[in-house]
Write a protein that holds these residues in place. Structure first.
Motif, PDB file in Angstrom:
ATOM      1  N   LEU A 192      46.377 -36.931  -9.892  1.00 29.13           N
ATOM      2  CA  LEU A 192      45.416 -37.872 -10.472  1.00 29.13           C
ATOM      3  C   LEU A 192      43.990 -37.485 -10.082  1.00 29.13           C
ATOM      4  CD1 LEU A 192      44.462 -40.486 -11.823  1.00 29.13           C
ATOM      5  CD2 LEU A 192      45.103 -41.716  -9.722  1.00 29.13           C
ATOM      6  N   ILE A 193      43.785 -37.161  -8.806  1.00 29.02           N
ATOM      7  CA  ILE A 193      42.446 -36.775  -8.359  1.00 29.02           C
ATOM      8  C   ILE A 193      41.983 -35.518  -9.093  1.00 29.02           C
ATOM      9  CG2 ILE A 193      41.086 -35.982  -6.386  1.00 29.02           C
ATOM     10  CD1 ILE A 193      42.830 -37.762  -4.604  1.00 29.02           C
ATOM     11  N   GLY A 194      42.907 -34.545  -9.269  1.00 28.36           N
ATOM     12  CA  GLY A 194      42.551 -33.325  -9.979  1.00 28.36           C
ATOM     13  C   GLY A 194      42.157 -33.593 -11.417  1.00 28.36           C
ATOM     14  N   ALA A 195      42.925 -34.435 -12.114  1.00 27.70           N
ATOM     15  CA  ALA A 195      42.601 -34.780 -13.501  1.00 27.70           C
ATOM     16  C   ALA A 195      41.270 -35.513 -13.576  1.00 27.70           C
ATOM     17  CB  ALA A 195      43.716 -35.625 -14.104  1.00 27.70           C
ATOM     18  N   PHE A 196      41.027 -36.380 -12.617  1.00 24.44           N
ATOM     19  CA  PHE A 196      39.788 -37.157 -12.611  1.00 24.44           C
ATOM     20  C   PHE A 196      38.572 -36.256 -12.343  1.00 24.44           C
ATOM     21  CE2 PHE A 196      36.457 -39.482 -10.427  1.00 24.44           C
ATOM     22  CZ  PHE A 196      36.245 -40.554 -11.291  1.00 24.44           C
ATOM     23  N   ARG A 197      38.700 -35.331 -11.418  1.00 25.57           N
ATOM     24  CA  ARG A 197      37.551 -34.501 -11.038  1.00 25.57           C
ATOM     25  C   ARG A 197      37.052 -33.641 -12.192  1.00 25.57           C
ATOM     26  NH1 ARG A 197      37.616 -32.513  -4.866  1.00 25.57           N
ATOM     27  NH2 ARG A 197      35.765 -31.520  -5.724  1.00 25.57           N
ATOM     28  N   ASN A 198      37.905 -33.394 -13.154  1.00 25.50           N
ATOM     29  CA  ASN A 198      37.496 -32.615 -14.321  1.00 25.50           C
ATOM     30  C   ASN A 198      36.806 -33.448 -15.393  1.00 25.50           C
ATOM     31  OD1 ASN A 198      38.404 -30.089 -13.389  1.00 25.50           O
ATOM     32  ND2 ASN A 198      40.503 -30.543 -14.041  1.00 25.50           N
ATOM     33  N   LEU A 199      36.720 -34.746 -15.172  1.00 28.09           N
ATOM     34  CA  LEU A 199      35.978 -35.600 -16.105  1.00 28.09           C
ATOM     35  C   LEU A 199      34.482 -35.329 -15.938  1.00 28.09           C
ATOM     36  CD1 LEU A 199      37.714 -39.097 -15.684  1.00 28.09           C
ATOM     37  CD2 LEU A 199      37.815 -37.634 -17.717  1.00 28.09           C
ATOM     38  N   PRO A 200      33.759 -35.135 -17.024  1.00 32.93           N
ATOM     39  CA  PRO A 200      32.319 -34.900 -16.892  1.00 32.93           C
ATOM     40  C   PRO A 200      31.501 -36.180 -16.741  1.00 32.93           C
ATOM     41  CG  PRO A 200      32.981 -34.741 -19.197  1.00 32.93           C
ATOM     42  CD  PRO A 200      34.240 -34.977 -18.410  1.00 32.93           C
ATOM     43  N   GLU A 222      41.027 -34.008   1.893  1.00 35.58           N
ATOM     44  CA  GLU A 222      40.883 -32.610   1.495  1.00 35.58           C
ATOM     45  C   GLU A 222      40.859 -32.483  -0.021  1.00 35.58           C
ATOM     46  OE1 GLU A 222      43.177 -29.671   4.196  1.00 35.58           O
ATOM     47  OE2 GLU A 222      44.319 -31.552   4.267  1.00 35.58           O
ATOM     48  N   VAL A 223      41.755 -33.185  -0.687  1.00 34.26           N
ATOM     49  CA  VAL A 223      41.862 -33.090  -2.143  1.00 34.26           C
ATOM     50  C   VAL A 223      40.612 -33.637  -2.825  1.00 34.26           C
ATOM     51  CG1 VAL A 223      43.198 -33.815  -4.157  1.00 34.26           C
ATOM     52  CG2 VAL A 223      44.366 -33.274  -2.025  1.00 34.26           C
ATOM     53  N   ALA A 224      40.024 -34.686  -2.245  1.00 33.24           N
ATOM     54  CA  ALA A 224      38.886 -35.355  -2.873  1.00 33.24           C
ATOM     55  C   ALA A 224      37.540 -34.810  -2.423  1.00 33.24           C
ATOM     56  CB  ALA A 224      38.949 -36.855  -2.572  1.00 33.24           C
ATOM     57  N   ALA A 225      37.524 -33.908  -1.456  1.00 31.79           N
ATOM     58  CA  ALA A 225      36.271 -33.434  -0.864  1.00 31.79           C
ATOM     59  C   ALA A 225      35.322 -32.882  -1.928  1.00 31.79           C
ATOM     60  CB  ALA A 225      36.566 -32.359   0.175  1.00 31.79           C
ATOM     61  N   GLY A 226      34.058 -33.270  -1.826  1.00 33.93           N
ATOM     62  CA  GLY A 226      33.029 -32.717  -2.691  1.00 33.93           C
ATOM     63  C   GLY A 226      32.742 -33.514  -3.948  1.00 33.93           C
ATOM     64  N   PRO A 228      31.755 -37.245  -4.909  1.00 30.91           N
ATOM     65  CA  PRO A 228      31.432 -38.598  -4.428  1.00 30.91           C
ATOM     66  C   PRO A 228      31.939 -39.704  -5.345  1.00 30.91           C
ATOM     67  CG  PRO A 228      29.487 -37.548  -5.359  1.00 30.91           C
ATOM     68  CD  PRO A 228      30.557 -36.498  -5.304  1.00 30.91           C
ATOM     69  N   ARG A 229      32.396 -39.341  -6.539  1.00 31.09           N
ATOM     70  CA  ARG A 229      32.939 -40.364  -7.443  1.00 31.09           C
ATOM     71  C   ARG A 229      34.317 -40.839  -6.999  1.00 31.09           C
ATOM     72  NH1 ARG A 229      33.314 -37.562 -13.011  1.00 31.09           N
ATOM     73  NH2 ARG A 229      34.319 -36.053 -11.614  1.00 31.09           N
ATOM     74  N   VAL A 230      34.979 -40.076  -6.129  1.00 27.75           N
ATOM     75  CA  VAL A 230      36.296 -40.461  -5.626  1.00 27.75           C
ATOM     76  C   VAL A 230      36.106 -41.262  -4.345  1.00 27.75           C
ATOM     77  CG1 VAL A 230      38.565 -39.670  -4.870  1.00 27.75           C
ATOM     78  CG2 VAL A 230      37.310 -38.372  -6.614  1.00 27.75           C
ATOM     79  N   ARG A 231      36.491 -42.523  -4.382  1.00 27.79           N
ATOM     80  CA  ARG A 231      36.320 -43.421  -3.234  1.00 27.79           C
ATOM     81  C   ARG A 231      37.684 -43.646  -2.576  1.00 27.79           C
ATOM     82  NH1 ARG A 231      31.596 -46.432  -4.374  1.00 27.79           N
ATOM     83  NH2 ARG A 231      30.241 -45.100  -5.674  1.00 27.79           N
ATOM     84  N   LEU A 232      37.786 -43.286  -1.321  1.00 28.24           N
ATOM     85  CA  LEU A 232      39.050 -43.369  -0.605  1.00 28.24           C
ATOM     86  C   LEU A 232      39.056 -44.563   0.344  1.00 28.24           C
ATOM     87  CD1 LEU A 232      39.564 -39.591   0.295  1.00 28.24           C
ATOM     88  CD2 LEU A 232      40.501 -40.851  -1.659  1.00 28.24           C
ATOM     89  N   HIS A 233      40.089 -45.372   0.239  1.00 27.20           N
ATOM     90  CA  HIS A 233      40.316 -46.502   1.145  1.00 27.20           C
ATOM     91  C   HIS A 233      41.727 -46.318   1.703  1.00 27.20           C
ATOM     92  CE1 HIS A 233      36.754 -48.613  -0.544  1.00 27.20           C
ATOM     93  NE2 HIS A 233      37.128 -47.986  -1.647  1.00 27.20           N
ATOM     94  N   LEU A 234      41.858 -45.392   2.640  1.00 26.46           N
ATOM     95  CA  LEU A 234      43.172 -44.947   3.114  1.00 26.46           C
ATOM     96  C   LEU A 234      43.618 -45.806   4.288  1.00 26.46           C
ATOM     97  CD1 LEU A 234      42.554 -41.088   2.882  1.00 26.46           C
ATOM     98  CD2 LEU A 234      43.456 -42.647   1.145  1.00 26.46           C
TER      99      LEU A 234
END
Length: 367
Positions: A192-200, A222-226, A228-234
């Motif tokens: 999901l993170i990979g698919a999202f990161r390719n969104l422009p 690690e997967v979300a690094a770089g 900032p649109r990915v917000r992690l609440h782990l």
């Protein structure tokens, strides 16, 4: 006057914080006495039904095959004791296998031994019933019922006036995608993170909310690094916070590699949030039940174009303000479950009486 059925449930009420499914089922069940499963109650109590929900639990959580086998054997032994005391055993088919499949040899042994000890089973959907009988042919010889998973409406706070996005520091104009729940390998959150990161789209936000549960060694950070649109609440999300994440979302996504049923999908719909799910398991059935304007499905792996289309669909599709979940009312679910119990208990009693009155010579000859 018929005495109320006595039910021993594993679990019954104690897992409400982690997953309120069984709590909601048994708290709505009238005309029964329901106890929480324990070794002492199996050994000393008198029960009509032992209802097992997630028998594969130890296959998921134990750190060694030996420990998983030992604890699973203890479950089987307690089932034998319950049978000897006249208890009928029912399984609700939440899953058809352990999630992580860590110990395939132990798992193969366990399911074969577990299924031999059942008197009946409950599926949460018609498609689940077919899948269960295909995966486990032994179930074709047992009474089975289809009783849906109830909704979660009313179980969590849902203050429509609360500013959920402000609490999460998300702009009111953002397009918010939510993944919610335990982060496990089969749920494919990295995909999901990979698919999202390719969104422009710079206005898109992906919220990942839940604890990591993985032995892979690859962390979500690690997967979300770089990006900032990915917000992690782990972390564990408490009951009072659940509304914050769902209230902030435009779309809830379940990118699972495997799925049969989904409490998370029902949780999203309970907050009247549209969901994107794989076209697997009972998800097409859920779509038919609630409506295609609330449940969108996809084939294969989740890819960026499908995610982009789903975000647009979630924001632009016309839908009523509240998802219709009448069929998933817990009172109705509990009544149907109780009816399944009674059918099993009283049918068995009637069959025993008929057997005593008119012995079957073929059976007597074999045994």
């Amino acid at each position: 006057m018929i005495s109320p059925l006595r039910i021993l449930a594993w679990p019954a009420f104690k897992t409400r914080e982690q997953n309120p499914y069984s709590y909601l089922l048994y708290s709505h069940m009238q005309g029964t006495e329901v106890d929480e499963f324990s070794i002492g109650k199996v050994l000393t109590g008198t029960y009509d039904i032992l209802h097992v929900h997630w028998p594969e639990m130890f296959l998921n959580v134990e750190k060694t095959a030996a420990s998983a086998a030992l604890k699973s054997q203890a479950v089987l032994t307690l089932m034998d004791v319950a049978h000897q005391r006249g208890t009928k055993i029912v399984w609700t088919v939440h899953n058809l296998a352990s999630h992580e499949r860590h110990y395939p040899r132990v798992e193969k042994w366990f399911w074969r031994a577990f299924l031999r000890r059942l008197d009946g089973f409950i599926s949460l959907s018609e498609s689940g019933l077919l899948a269960a009988r295909q995966r486990f042919p032994q179930l074709r010889n047992l009474p089975g019922s289809v009783i849906p998973h109830g909704h979660y409406r009313g179980e969590y706070p849902d203050d429509q006036r609360s500013d959920c996005r402000k609490r999460l520091d998300i702009a009111s104009t953002a397009k918010v995608v939510l993944f919610f729940g335990w982060i496990r390998e089969y749920k494919n959150v990295p995909g999901l993170i990979g698919a999202f990161r390719n969104l422009p789209d710079a206005e898109a936000i992906l919220c990942i909310a839940g604890r990591e549960f993985s032995r892979s060694g690859t962390s979500m950070r690690e997967v979300a690094a770089g990006d900032p649109r990915v917000r992690l609440h782990l972390r564990h999300i408490g009951a009072e916070e659940v509304q914050t994440f769902f209230g902030a979302a435009d779309l809830v996504v379940l990118p699972y590699r495997e799925i049969l049923n989904s409490g998370t999908a029902l949780l999203a719909l309970s907050f009247s949030k549209p969901v994107l799910v794989p076209r697997k398991g009972a998800m097409s059935e859920l779509q038919s039940l609630v409506g295609a304007n609330w449940v969108r499905t996809y084939e294969g792996d989740l890819r960026t174009p499908e995610l982009a289309q789903a975000i647009q669909w979630a924001r632009e599709e016309h839908r009523p303000g509240i998802a219709r979940l009448d069929r998933l009312d817990w009172k109705r679910v509990a009544e149907e479950t109780l009816a399944a119990y009674k059918e099993l208990v009283f049918r068995t009693t009637d069959a025993s009486e008929e057997s005593e009155a008119e012995p079957n010579p073929e059976i007597s000859a074999r045994f």
